[in-house]
Design a protein around this motif. Structure first.
Motif, PDB file in Angstrom:
ATOM      1  N   ARG A 639      42.173  64.410  37.308  1.00  0.00           N
ATOM      2  CA  ARG A 639      42.579  63.535  38.399  1.00  0.00           C
ATOM      3  C   ARG A 639      44.029  63.351  38.138  1.00  0.00           C
ATOM      4  O   ARG A 639      44.412  63.059  36.963  1.00  0.00           O
ATOM      5  N   THR A 653      43.708  66.349  42.457  1.00  0.00           N
ATOM      6  CA  THR A 653      43.031  67.087  41.430  1.00  0.00           C
ATOM      7  C   THR A 653      43.493  68.152  40.906  1.00  0.00           C
ATOM      8  O   THR A 653      44.298  68.845  41.976  1.00  0.00           O
ATOM      9  N   PRO A 676      38.169  62.811  34.615  1.00  0.00           N
ATOM     10  CA  PRO A 676      37.329  61.800  35.371  1.00  0.00           C
ATOM     11  C   PRO A 676      36.106  61.292  34.662  1.00  0.00           C
ATOM     12  O   PRO A 676      35.717  61.933  33.758  1.00  0.00           O
ATOM     13  N   PRO A 677      35.459  60.284  34.928  1.00  0.00           N
ATOM     14  CA  PRO A 677      34.260  59.999  33.991  1.00  0.00           C
ATOM     15  C   PRO A 677      33.306  61.036  34.294  1.00  0.00           C
ATOM     16  O   PRO A 677      33.324  61.502  35.450  1.00  0.00           O
ATOM     17  N   GLU A 679      30.233  60.977  34.613  1.00  0.00           N
ATOM     18  CA  GLU A 679      29.048  60.791  35.645  1.00  0.00           C
ATOM     19  C   GLU A 679      29.662  60.666  37.092  1.00  0.00           C
ATOM     20  O   GLU A 679      28.903  60.460  38.099  1.00  0.00           O
ATOM     21  N   SER A 680      31.133  60.838  37.092  1.00  0.00           N
ATOM     22  CA  SER A 680      31.642  60.764  38.571  1.00  0.00           C
ATOM     23  C   SER A 680      31.375  62.131  39.314  1.00  0.00           C
ATOM     24  O   SER A 680      31.183  63.308  38.711  1.00  0.00           O
ATOM     25  N   LYS A 681      31.630  62.076  40.710  1.00  0.00           N
ATOM     26  CA  LYS A 681      31.579  63.344  41.405  1.00  0.00           C
ATOM     27  C   LYS A 681      32.627  64.516  41.024  1.00  0.00           C
ATOM     28  O   LYS A 681      32.464  65.456  41.562  1.00  0.00           O
ATOM     29  N   ASP A 682      33.567  63.880  40.665  1.00  0.00           N
ATOM     30  CA  ASP A 682      34.607  64.856  40.432  1.00  0.00           C
ATOM     31  C   ASP A 682      34.459  65.655  38.994  1.00  0.00           C
ATOM     32  O   ASP A 682      35.293  66.561  38.472  1.00  0.00           O
ATOM     33  N   TRP A 683      33.599  65.056  38.108  1.00  0.00           N
ATOM     34  CA  TRP A 683      33.295  65.897  36.866  1.00  0.00           C
ATOM     35  C   TRP A 683      32.821  67.355  37.174  1.00  0.00           C
ATOM     36  O   TRP A 683      31.948  67.516  37.743  1.00  0.00           O
ATOM     37  N   GLY A 696      35.480  62.178  29.364  1.00  0.00           N
ATOM     38  CA  GLY A 696      35.423  61.523  30.580  1.00  0.00           C
ATOM     39  C   GLY A 696      36.278  60.212  30.289  1.00  0.00           C
ATOM     40  O   GLY A 696      36.255  59.515  29.495  1.00  0.00           O
ATOM     41  N   GLY A 697      37.224  60.169  31.302  1.00  0.00           N
ATOM     42  CA  GLY A 697      37.912  58.938  31.295  1.00  0.00           C
ATOM     43  C   GLY A 697      39.214  58.939  30.396  1.00  0.00           C
ATOM     44  O   GLY A 697      40.072  58.015  30.331  1.00  0.00           O
TER      45      GLY A 697
END
Length: 840
Positions: A639, A653, A676-677, A679-683, A696-697
């Motif tokens: 991101r 992105t 992105p985290p 668990e996110s939709k962007d992963w 993540g993050g």
């Protein structure tokens, strides 16, 4: 992990297969042994030593000019040879010379054009099988032999010049078999600048055997254009390596799934066994199925195998042997392979045409080739999805017009048919890259690439979402999706669609980005010139700045920095490299000078090893830690902060190439680009990744004020092989656009940089480190193997894996290293449960 097994002890079992070359073939009348036939020379063509009595390089290797002089002499003396030069020259202005050898009646321009046209018809799946059989019977095969892509690997050139001499002057049946059934295209020197500069890479420090997808270098681009004009079912690429045993295919697993079964059969059933028999007969040590994978399509062998359905073969001689011995081994492998192709010419050409028709049928049905193993004991860990895939779409993307057009042009320049939708089409299973499948109307004007074409394998190799690596053994990049690297919108579908579209004419090369008004004064500090990752990163950057962006820059040394040279510059770029070497080279005076320059208003931009150096000097608040995951060269979505000046023209992105890079954390207000985290939709990850969730993050780019100056640090390589235009935009923004508003350093910022410095001291490994991860239960056995091979290493212990960071002080590649070739097989034989293996 797949077993990596040598063929040295298997040759006896392959004699029956090798008999394809020497026994009752309807195409070989009478049978004539390619090697044991006594050579008969006409005496019309001088041998190399008469034209070049005193070779000008070390150990008697010829210079580029001497090799070209000999090619000219052979051309003058023989009606079987014509010579010429590729349309482009090297960066330093040297010609890229070729020779074509064949019967005299085939070498006139019109005859050569007919031969090239016939080869194109064989590649065209619309050519009826009956017509293809006629062409296979009447036309010669086009066989390619290339050498010296790496400038310090000279013996392939001498071997090619011997092949040239013998085909030009011999009058016996062994030479006649090749001449009667083929024309041979010889590229004796693919890297003339590197040869004469005595360096592996070209003048811009590109490894030309990694450039076959991007084609950024003139040496590669011009070669591929000639290969498109005269395609053939065999491409030999001769190299040298660090141990004395000769390598030829079959290759080891992993193998890219879209490589045709036919190409693998040629290597496994025809060429490899024939070479094994002959090398055994002459008592020459050799091996196969080890080290040299057919996975990353940036290699010569993988590109020619995937893009031309050829038998693309890498040959490797040991560079510690005398030149005469190395050259003879290359000559032997080349001559046996050329003879095998010629003796089976009709069958091979018919199979070549059939393989292209099969590719078309697969594309029409939406069938992807599955992952398979070819070595005994190997097991597939990642399979290709069974869902159909029939169509790719490249969408209009704001601020990405040039990237999309460049991608389309790259496809077209490998004979892929690209269309543009004249009407929008409803796609019930549209799958955007890295997103969930959904129904969507794809609008008119979208670029459209059907899989139903002869280049289906190449389409998938270029436009895939994931390479579906069969298991984690890597010696090069293992994720290379061109839409992801370009950061353009797109997706795919497996449904049968009614599409209204027009074929797109060949696009012109997009214009370079406009030069900025009042550009900054840029200094480039190369951390070290020892490791291959460090050399490559600096070379890619020089090419990007000077040739693509048209920006002026100046190379500065550690001594110059210590002497205050940076006072004349606005920005210093520090690309990848081994931070410890850079720090030692700078010395106390250089480290202090660099620190003072940034605090006084300079802008530091660094990545990978350069960022480790920045952290060590307290020039970033980014805290770096060693990764606990195994992510050996995959792509992950990141991101981009809308608040950051790095966002402009990039979008929300992008995709970062991550290769065991240090995990980077910083205050959210300092992070410009982050993963992105998980668990996110962007992963999303393209490629192999075990434990990647730890990213993540975390940060990919940290951009912050440092005193009166600025620091922009990347954890990842933003310019991989100069072929990552999506992430290059982030780097360009960092270089040309204003950064965070400068503010006085507060106590929190000072404390954060102090933490970053302390963390940098605890880092282990670097970008040249060889990495091995095993199950904890196998750690003791793995250590025994490493000790037996004399490896020096550090150990990282985690609950689910034990990682060995193996020293590679000279920064050698896998093919150059002393024991890397032996390690996977030794681990397999010892019963080690390997999770991942990565060599640079």
């Amino acid at each position: 992990m797949r077993r990596l097994q040598s063929t040295t002890g298997l040759a006896a079992t392959l004699v029956g297969i090798a008999a394809l070359l020497l026994a009752a073939s309807a195409e070989a009348e009478p049978s004539c042994d390619p090697i044991q036939t006594e050579p008969q020379f006409r005496g019309q063509v001088p041998p190399l030593e008469e034209v070049v009595p005193n070779p000008g390089l070390e150990e008697g290797e010829v210079t580029t000019a001497q090799a070209y002089a000999y090619m000219d002499a052979v051309d003058r003396a023989s009606d079987r040879v014509i010579t010429g030069a590729l349309e482009k020259k090297s960066w330093q202005g040297r010609e890229l010379r070729w020779a074509i050898v064949g019967r005299a009646n085939r070498l006139a321009p019109r005859s050569l054009d007919r031969i090239g046209d016939a080869a194109q018809k064989l590649r065209d799946p619309r050519t009826p099988p009956g017509r293809a059989r006629q062409i296979a019977q009447r036309q010669p095969a086009i066989l390619w032999v290339a050498s010296a892509a790496h400038g310090i690997e000279e013996s392939g050139t001498e071997a090619s010049l011997r092949v040239l001499h013998e085909l030009a002057d011999r009058d016996d049946c062994a030479a006649g078999q090749i001449l009667d059934n083929s024309i041979v295209v010889l590229l004796p020197i693919q890297n003339p600048d590197g040869r004469d500069l005595d360096k592996r890479t070209n003048a811009y420090d590109f490894d030309l055997n990694r450039d076959w997808v991007a084609r950024t270098q003139p040496e590669t681009d011009a070669k591929l254009e000639m290969l498109r004009e005269f395609p053939g079912p065999l491409f030999i690429d001769a190299h040298e390596k660090g141990d004395p045993t000769y390598f030829f295919p079959p290759n080891p697993d992993p193998i890219y799934h879209e490589i045709s079964d036919q190409s693998l059969r040629w290597m496994s059933d025809v060429y490899g066994p024939a070479m094994a028999v002959e090398f055994d007969r002459q008592g020459i040590d050799h091996f196969s199925r080890d080290v040299y994978d057919l996975l990353f399509v940036g290699y010569a062998d993988t590109t020619t195998t995937t893009g031309f359905v050829s038998a693309g073969m890498t040959f490797e001689a040991g560079f510690f042997k005398p030149i005469a011995e190395r050259a003879y081994e290359h000559y032997l492998a080349k001559w046996v392979s050329l003879s095998g192709a010629a003796l089976n010419k009709q069958t091979i050409l018919k199979q070549w045409a059939s393989a292209h028709r099969q590719a078309y049928r697969q594309g029409r049905k939406g069938i992807l080739e599955p992952n398979e193993v070819i070595n005994p004991g190997s097991e597939v860990e990642t399979q290709v999805p069974e869902r159909p895939l029939r169509h790719y779409f490249i969408r209009k993307t704001p601020n990405k017009r040039s990237e999309a057009r460049a991608l389309v042009r790259r496809l077209q320049r490998m004979d892929v048919d690209v269309y543009k939708l004249r009407k929008g089409v409803r796609v019930p299973d549209y799958t955007p890259y890295g997103r969930r499948t959904r129904a969507e109307r794809v609008p008119a004007g979208t670029w459209y690439v059907p899989m139903a074409q002869g280049q289906k394998h190449w389409v998938q190799a270029m436009l895939h979402e994931d390479p579906y690596v069969p298991f984690p053994y890597f010696i090069g990049p293992q994720a290379w999706s061109q839409p992801l690297l370009s950061n353009v919108r797109g997706g795919f579908s497996g449904k049968s669609l009614r599409v209204t579209a027009s074929k797109v004419r060949q696009l012109k090369e997009p214009a370079a980005p406009a030069a900025p008004a009042g550009p900054p004064k840029v200094a480039l500090f190369q951390p070290e010139d020892l490791s291959r990752p460090g050399i490559g990163s600096s070379g890619w950057l020089r090419y990007l700045l000077g040739r693509v962006w048209g920006l002026t820059y100046t190379d500065v040394t550690a001594a110059a920095i210590a002497g205050g040279a940076l006072d004349s510059y606005d920005v210093v770029l520090i690309p990848d490299g081994i931070a410890g070497i850079a720090s030692a080279g700078l010395g106390a005076a250089g480290r202090d000078a660099l620190t003072e320059w940034v605090n006084a208003g300079g802008h530091l931009i660094s990545w990978r090893g350069g960022t480790e150096l920045a952290a060590e000097l307290g020039l970033t608040s980014a805290v770096l830690t060693n990764p606990k995951s195994d992510v050996p060269g995959s792509m992950l979505r990141v991101r981009v902060s809308k608040r950051s000046p790095l966002h402009r023209g990039v979008g929300d992105t992008a995709f970062a190439h991550y290769d065991y890079d240090k995990v980077m954390r910083a205050s959210p207000k300092r992070v410009a680009v982050r993963f992105p985290p998980a668990e996110s939709k962007d992963w999303f990850v393209s490629g192999f990744a075990a434990g990647a969730e730890e990213l993540g993050g975390t940060a990919a780019v940290v951009d912050e004020p440092i005193g009166a100056g600025r620091s922009t640090v990347f954890s990842v390589e933003p310019n991989l092989l100069a072929n990552s235009p999506g992430f290059q935009k982030i780097l360009r923004n960092a270089l040309l656009r204003g950064g965070p508003q400068v503010s006085q350093a507060d106590a929190a910022a000072v404390a954060a940089r102090a933490r970053a410095r302390r963390a940098a001291v605890r880092l282990t490994g670097n970008t040249a480190t060889i990495r091995l991860s095993v199950q904890p239960s196998s750690a003791d056995i793995a250590e025994e193997v490493l000790e037996r091979l004399g490896a020096r290493y550090l150990v990282q212990r985690d609950p689910d894996r034990i990682a060995f960071l193996i020293q590679n002080r000279r920064g050698l590649s896998a093919e150059q290293h002393r024991f890397v070739r032996e390690l996977p097989g030794a681990l397999e034989a010892a019963g080690v449960e390997t999770l991942a293996f990565r060599a640079p």
